[in-house]
Design a protein around this motif. Structure first.
Motif, short mmCIF file in Angstrom:
data_model
loop_
_atom_site.label_atom_id
_atom_site.label_comp_id
_atom_site.label_asym_id
_atom_site.label_seq_id
_atom_site.Cartn_x
_atom_site.Cartn_y
_atom_site.Cartn_z
N THR A 204 -59.60 92.41 -8.06
CA THR A 204 -61.13 93.31 -7.95
C THR A 204 -61.44 93.87 -6.72
OG1 THR A 204 -61.65 91.30 -9.51
CG2 THR A 204 -63.19 92.61 -8.61
N ILE A 205 -62.03 95.02 -7.10
CA ILE A 205 -62.60 95.87 -6.05
C ILE A 205 -64.09 95.35 -5.70
CG2 ILE A 205 -63.49 98.11 -5.13
CD1 ILE A 205 -60.57 98.05 -5.53
N ARG B 223 -69.45 83.09 5.94
CA ARG B 223 -68.07 82.40 5.66
C ARG B 223 -67.89 82.39 4.15
NH1 ARG B 223 -67.88 76.99 4.76
NH2 ARG B 223 -69.74 76.74 5.89
N ILE B 224 -69.20 82.21 3.39
CA ILE B 224 -68.90 82.21 1.71
C ILE B 224 -68.78 83.68 1.36
CG2 ILE B 224 -70.20 81.80 -0.23
CD1 ILE B 224 -69.39 79.37 1.15
N ALA B 225 -69.23 84.60 1.88
CA ALA B 225 -69.22 86.09 1.47
C ALA B 225 -67.49 86.35 1.62
CB ALA B 225 -69.99 87.12 2.35
N THR B 226 -67.07 85.97 3.05
CA THR B 226 -65.61 86.44 3.51
C THR B 226 -64.69 85.73 2.55
OG1 THR B 226 -66.10 86.45 5.78
CG2 THR B 226 -64.03 86.17 5.06
N SER B 227 -65.02 84.42 2.24
CA SER B 227 -63.87 83.85 1.28
C SER B 227 -64.06 84.33 -0.26
CB SER B 227 -64.11 82.17 1.32
OG SER B 227 -65.43 81.66 0.81
N LEU B 228 -65.31 84.54 -0.76
CA LEU B 228 -65.53 85.04 -2.16
C LEU B 228 -64.73 86.44 -2.33
CD1 LEU B 228 -66.99 84.30 -4.81
CD2 LEU B 228 -68.85 85.50 -3.75
N ALA B 229 -65.25 87.40 -1.14
CA ALA B 229 -64.51 88.57 -1.34
C ALA B 229 -63.02 88.50 -1.17
CB ALA B 229 -65.23 89.50 -0.28
N ALA B 230 -62.39 87.64 -0.32
CA ALA B 230 -60.83 87.58 -0.19
C ALA B 230 -60.51 87.33 -1.56
CB ALA B 230 -60.72 86.71 0.76
N ASP B 231 -60.89 86.27 -2.20
CA ASP B 231 -60.54 85.72 -3.52
C ASP B 231 -60.65 86.43 -4.70
OD1 ASP B 231 -59.79 83.33 -2.06
OD2 ASP B 231 -61.37 82.18 -3.02
N LEU B 232 -61.75 87.48 -4.66
CA LEU B 232 -61.92 88.60 -5.76
C LEU B 232 -60.80 89.65 -5.45
CD1 LEU B 232 -65.83 88.76 -5.86
CD2 LEU B 232 -64.29 88.11 -7.52
N ALA C 20 -69.16 90.81 6.25
CA ALA C 20 -68.26 89.81 5.85
C ALA C 20 -67.54 89.97 4.45
CB ALA C 20 -68.99 88.54 5.79
N ALA C 21 -68.17 90.72 3.66
CA ALA C 21 -67.44 90.86 2.28
C ALA C 21 -66.67 91.96 2.34
CB ALA C 21 -68.80 91.41 1.33
N HIS C 22 -66.67 93.05 3.23
CA HIS C 22 -65.62 94.17 3.37
C HIS C 22 -64.40 93.47 4.24
CE1 HIS C 22 -68.00 97.48 1.86
NE2 HIS C 22 -68.75 97.34 2.54
N ARG C 23 -64.63 92.68 5.32
CA ARG C 23 -63.70 92.03 6.04
C ARG C 23 -63.07 91.14 5.16
NH1 ARG C 23 -67.61 92.05 10.44
NH2 ARG C 23 -67.19 93.63 11.87
N GLY C 24 -63.32 90.35 4.20
CA GLY C 24 -62.93 89.49 3.37
C GLY C 24 -61.96 90.18 2.29
N ALA C 25 -62.48 91.03 1.75
CA ALA C 25 -61.58 92.09 0.87
C ALA C 25 -60.35 92.56 1.25
CB ALA C 25 -62.53 93.20 0.24
#
Length: 371
Positions: A149-150, A135-144, A162-167
């Motif tokens: 930010t790439i 959850r944290i990785a998703t939201s952090l990546a989405a906000d970045l 999760a990071a890729h999906r968030g981005a």
């Protein structure tokens, strides 16, 4: 199909036995170009560290000619598959990688190359991630991503995915660095994710097509993940996690290292806590990363605005105030709030409908939105 001669020369060198990217880079530095290496086998004998076996390989005209033919065939194949091959003298080759130790000499790219020139942050962590970590990785990546930010990661299970999906959900770009060929789907269950990344971002590898995902390739690809980014954020990691290797590589490359804290009793966060003890930046949201980096004077888009909390009744406010980001079961909530269980169920449903809490397995509830 015609190709830039230099790209063919780099690829031909890589197809010769016994030549890794470090040795190829050294040879090109000595002779000035990959073509000069291929065309001047006699000059190798004067160079220290060049043994007779390597000199014989480069001095074998038939073997070099065969490598050139294979290179031309492979370039034709890449063209048919719409895969771009970048070498260090290509304008699109990321400048951030040129100065790292063991710089890759080939980058096979599927997708858009635009992200290679934009500020990037790597978001990595455990494959066996917890719900909290994902959850944290998703939201952090989405906000970045929303801030322009790439987001770079490795397309593995857990935090990477999760990071890729968030981005992607944040409407920004993301780069997946693979430990196999860009035409190999690994993990198999990530076929849709990799297709989405290739459509909206970039899937990248230093390995030729059809290269299988063998274990030794993943630590090697980590230097590219950290090398592409200006900072590495470790969301969740055990004390022996491979993500800590990437963090060390990032420090060696002069990148900033950030870590997300977790529960003090969670082994999944023991590695991130150790990083914080050793001086990594503690990060709780994307704004922490953006403010700490300041992008060398470049304009940074402000982080996303905090979503306003919906209007709550007094009982809803009371219940929300005692809830945490870690799950609590019905008995614990009833004891902490003093509310009867039937009333508690109704309030939990209302808070869940308002997007402020979520139910997790085991009939437990956790807070989603915190001031």
């Amino acid at each position: 199909m015609s190709h830039p001669q230099a790209v063919e020369d780099w690829l031909a060198l890589s197809l010769l036995p016994g030549l890794g990217c470090t040795l190829i880079s050294r040879l090109v530095q000595w002779f000035g170009s990959p073509a000069a290496v291929l065309n001047n086998p006699a000059g190798l004998r004067s160079r220290p560290g060049i043994g007779p076996q390597l000199a014989a390989v480069l001095g074998d005209g038939r073997r070099v000619a065969a490598a050139r033919r294979r290179a031309r065939d492979e370039l034709d194949r890449l063209g048919r598959l719409d895969i771009t091959l970048l070498t260090p003298d290509c304008p699109a080759f990321p400048s951030a990688l040129r100065d790292i130790p063991d710089c890759p000499v080939l980058l096979f790219c599927r997708g858009t190359l635009d992200g290679l020139t934009r500020p990037a942050v790597a978001v990595i962590g455990s494959r066996a991630a917890t719900d909290y970590g994902r959850r944290i990785a998703t939201s952090l990546a989405a906000d970045l991503a929303a801030a322009g930010t790439i987001v770079v990661s490795g397309a593995a299970y857990g935090i990477d995915a999760a990071a890729h999906r968030g981005a992607l959900a944040g409407g920004g770009g993301t780069i997946a660095v693979l430990g196999c060929g860009v035409d190999v789907i690994y993990p198999r269950t990530h076929a849709d994710l990799l297709a989405a990344i290739a459509a909206k971002g970039l899937v990248l590898s230093e390995y030729p097509l059809e290269t299988r995902p063998e274990a030794f390739r993943f630590p090697a690809r980590n230097r590219i993940i950290s090398g592409l980014a200006r900072a590495v954020v470790v969301v969740e990691a055990t004390e022996k996690s491979g993500s800590l290797i990437t963090a060390r590589l990032a420090l060696d490359q002069g990148r900033e290292v950030f870590a997300v804290p977790g529960r003090v009793d969670s082994p999944k966060s023991a590695g991130t806590h150790r990083l914080i003890q050793q001086g990594a930046h503690l990060v709780t949201n994307a704004a922490d990363v953006l403010e700490a980096l300041a992008w060398g004077g470049e304009q940074v888009v402000a982080g996303p605005a905090v979503r306003p909390i919906p209007t709550l009744t007094e009982p809803e406010q009371k219940l929300l105030a005692i809830m945490e980001v870690y799950p609590l079961d019905i008995d614990g909530l009833a004891q902490a709030s003093g509310l009867p269980v039937p009333e508690l169920h109704g309030l939990l449903l209302q808070l869940e409908l308002k997007g402020l809490i979520r139910q997790v397995p085991g009939q437990q509830y956790e807070r989603v939105h915190c001031d």
